[in-house]
Design a protein around this motif. Structure first.
Motif, PDB file in Angstrom:
ATOM      1  N   VAL A 135       2.897  -5.385  -0.071  1.00  0.00           N
ATOM      2  CA  VAL A 135       2.781  -3.975   0.285  1.00  0.00           C
ATOM      3  C   VAL A 135       3.250  -3.128  -0.897  1.00  0.00           C
ATOM      4  CG1 VAL A 135       3.588  -2.166   1.848  1.00  0.00           C
ATOM      5  CG2 VAL A 135       3.215  -4.466   2.717  1.00  0.00           C
ATOM      6  N   ARG A 172       4.229   0.372  -0.837  1.00  0.00           N
ATOM      7  CA  ARG A 172       4.475   1.440   0.137  1.00  0.00           C
ATOM      8  C   ARG A 172       4.161   2.821  -0.424  1.00  0.00           C
ATOM      9  NH1 ARG A 172      10.307   0.145   2.544  1.00  0.00           N
ATOM     10  NH2 ARG A 172      10.699   0.271   0.330  1.00  0.00           N
ATOM     11  N   HIS A 184       0.580   3.314  -0.568  1.00  0.00           N
ATOM     12  CA  HIS A 184      -0.036   3.030   0.731  1.00  0.00           C
ATOM     13  C   HIS A 184      -1.148   1.984   0.616  1.00  0.00           C
ATOM     14  CE1 HIS A 184       1.352   4.805   4.380  1.00  0.00           C
ATOM     15  NE2 HIS A 184       0.158   4.842   4.915  1.00  0.00           N
ATOM     16  N   LEU A 220      -2.041  -2.193   0.961  1.00  0.00           N
ATOM     17  CA  LEU A 220      -1.676  -3.491   1.527  1.00  0.00           C
ATOM     18  C   LEU A 220      -2.565  -4.568   0.914  1.00  0.00           C
ATOM     19  CD1 LEU A 220      -1.589  -2.554   5.319  1.00  0.00           C
ATOM     20  CD2 LEU A 220       0.344  -2.683   3.747  1.00  0.00           C
ATOM     21  N   LEU A 244      -5.627  -1.079  10.224  1.00  0.00           N
ATOM     22  CA  LEU A 244      -4.800  -0.608   9.123  1.00  0.00           C
ATOM     23  C   LEU A 244      -5.480   0.510   8.339  1.00  0.00           C
ATOM     24  CD1 LEU A 244      -3.421  -4.059   7.991  1.00  0.00           C
ATOM     25  CD2 LEU A 244      -2.073  -2.165   8.951  1.00  0.00           C
ATOM     26  N   LYS A 245      -6.782   0.392   8.156  1.00  0.00           N
ATOM     27  CA  LYS A 245      -7.519   1.453   7.464  1.00  0.00           C
ATOM     28  C   LYS A 245      -7.488   2.749   8.276  1.00  0.00           C
ATOM     29  CE  LYS A 245     -10.493  -1.609   4.833  1.00  0.00           C
ATOM     30  NZ  LYS A 245     -11.837  -2.153   4.617  1.00  0.00           N
ATOM     31  N   TRP A 293      -4.025   3.175   5.478  1.00  0.00           N
ATOM     32  CA  TRP A 293      -3.706   2.230   4.421  1.00  0.00           C
ATOM     33  C   TRP A 293      -4.972   1.843   3.662  1.00  0.00           C
ATOM     34  CZ3 TRP A 293       1.170   0.742   3.109  1.00  0.00           C
ATOM     35  CH2 TRP A 293       2.175   0.992   4.029  1.00  0.00           C
ATOM     36  N   GLN A 344      -4.334   5.785  -6.025  1.00  0.00           N
ATOM     37  CA  GLN A 344      -3.588   6.053  -4.798  1.00  0.00           C
ATOM     38  C   GLN A 344      -2.297   6.817  -5.054  1.00  0.00           C
ATOM     39  OE1 GLN A 344      -4.825   5.365  -1.738  1.00  0.00           O
ATOM     40  NE2 GLN A 344      -6.630   4.696  -2.858  1.00  0.00           N
TER      41      GLN A 344
END
Length: 137
Positions: free
Chosen positions: A54, A56, A59, A61, A104-105, A109, A136
């Motif tokens: 991850v 974070r 964002h 994964l 998750l999307k 993420w 990102q």
């Protein structure tokens, strides 16, 4: 080809395979991240789907999938014994992976997936990952 071990021994062998710390995937990915000086990652963040890595802040994964357990189209070889069980098992794994990544999307993420066989080209993985992380920020 018939299995060379008994059914109970095969069950014991398969049950011993760990979900974390798999040398064929996760450990190689850690090595790749360090070699390419990619920082800011954490392992096994407590979030749905249990991503392997991850980022974070960005964002992002990452799932590192083994060719057998996640049904790689290039390398999956279903065992000859108990074939129906394995076909169903791999199918369920693939469906679970799709649902998890979709969820998750929706949660915002960015989800990246790398196959076990992708490690033959580590520079390609690092380039793709750096590109995603840069967009990102």
């Amino acid at each position: 080809m018939a299995d060379v071990v008994s059914k109970s021994k095969r069950s014991q062998i398969m049950a011993a395979i760990k979900a974390k710390g798999n040398r064929a995937t996760e450990i190689k990915f850690v090595r790749l991240l360090r070699e390419h000086r990619i920082n800011g990652w954490r392992r096994h963040h407590p979030i749905i789907g249990k991503p392997d890595f991850v980022f974070r802040r960005q964002h992002v994964l990452i799932f590192v999938d083994g060719c057998f357990w996640h049904g790689c189209a290039k390398h999956l070889r279903i065992p000859a014994s108990n074939r129906i069980y394995w076909q169903n098992k791999i199918r369920r794994n693939k469906l679970r992976d799709q649902r998890t990544r979709r969820t998750l999307k929706k949660l915002g993420w960015t989800v990246l997936c790398f196959w076990e066989h992708d490690f033959t080209r580590p520079t390609v993985i690092a380039t793709k990952l750096n590109k995603v992380l840069a967009t990102q920020k």
